[in-house]
Design a protein around this motif. Sequence first.
Motif, mmCIF file in Angstrom:
data_model
loop_
_atom_site.group_PDB
_atom_site.id
_atom_site.type_symbol
_atom_site.label_atom_id
_atom_site.label_comp_id
_atom_site.label_asym_id
_atom_site.label_seq_id
_atom_site.Cartn_x
_atom_site.Cartn_y
_atom_site.Cartn_z
ATOM 1 N N MET A 238 0.817 -1.168 -0.117
ATOM 2 C CA MET A 238 0.211 -0.130 -0.114
ATOM 3 C C MET A 238 0.986 1.415 -0.117
ATOM 4 N N LYS A 239 0.548 2.138 -1.030
ATOM 5 C CA LYS A 239 1.265 3.346 -0.786
ATOM 6 C C LYS A 239 1.003 4.355 0.271
ATOM 7 N N SER A 240 2.059 5.070 0.602
ATOM 8 C CA SER A 240 1.871 6.105 1.946
ATOM 9 C C SER A 240 1.809 7.234 1.382
ATOM 10 N N PHE A 241 0.747 8.197 1.816
ATOM 11 C CA PHE A 241 0.512 9.402 1.528
ATOM 12 C C PHE A 241 0.611 10.387 2.524
ATOM 13 N N PRO A 242 0.797 11.728 2.554
ATOM 14 C CA PRO A 242 0.846 12.611 3.446
ATOM 15 C C PRO A 242 -0.609 12.547 4.449
ATOM 16 N N LYS A 243 -0.585 12.758 5.676
ATOM 17 C CA LYS A 243 -1.549 12.622 6.582
ATOM 18 C C LYS A 243 -2.058 14.150 7.007
ATOM 19 N N ASP A 244 -3.413 14.334 6.957
ATOM 20 C CA ASP A 244 -3.730 15.651 7.367
ATOM 21 C C ASP A 244 -3.675 15.488 9.018
ATOM 22 N N GLU A 245 -3.301 16.757 9.412
ATOM 23 C CA GLU A 245 -3.324 16.974 10.865
ATOM 24 C C GLU A 245 -4.343 17.775 11.564
#
Length: 172
Positions: free
Chosen positions: A1-8
């Motif tokens: 699974m690809k990793s993407f930036p996470k919203d904070e």
Amino acid sequence: MKSFPKDEESRSVGSRARAIVHYRFNSDHWEYREPTGVDIGVDCMLELTENDQWYGNTISCQIKGRSTPDFNTTREYISIPIKVSTVNYGLSIPNSFLLLLVDVKTETVYYLPIKEYFIENPGYFDKLYGDQKEITLRIPIENIVSDNDAELQRIAKYRYLSDPENGIRRII
């Protein structure tokens, strides 16, 4: 699974706070601007117009958004930590510098004119030296941005001079 930036949550609170500040200042006599480039402690600038004329009366602002502001027990003020480097920067510029605290739940914008605060509380200058990274300031709860903003208009016209002996002084 690809990793993407996470919203904070801090990003959404900060975005909401900037939007609230933008519409809380009366656009009939305030022009709201956000600077581009590297963040050096100024999140927005407000320029005052008077009688449809621009006189260069500006306020630089640091915006802090909170979903639960830290009111003291008697609800006389709100405590807020701010970076010492940001305060030093704000104290060094010749125009006014405001700390804007936005309660994103109530959409209330509280303000603290940093230079006036230090002039009235000269003991705070000592807290700007040493290894301390943050300083906690107190915003009086009556300092609310509203359509009745004569005090903020007056603050926009102030100019300051750094004074090695006394820290800072208002010259206008």
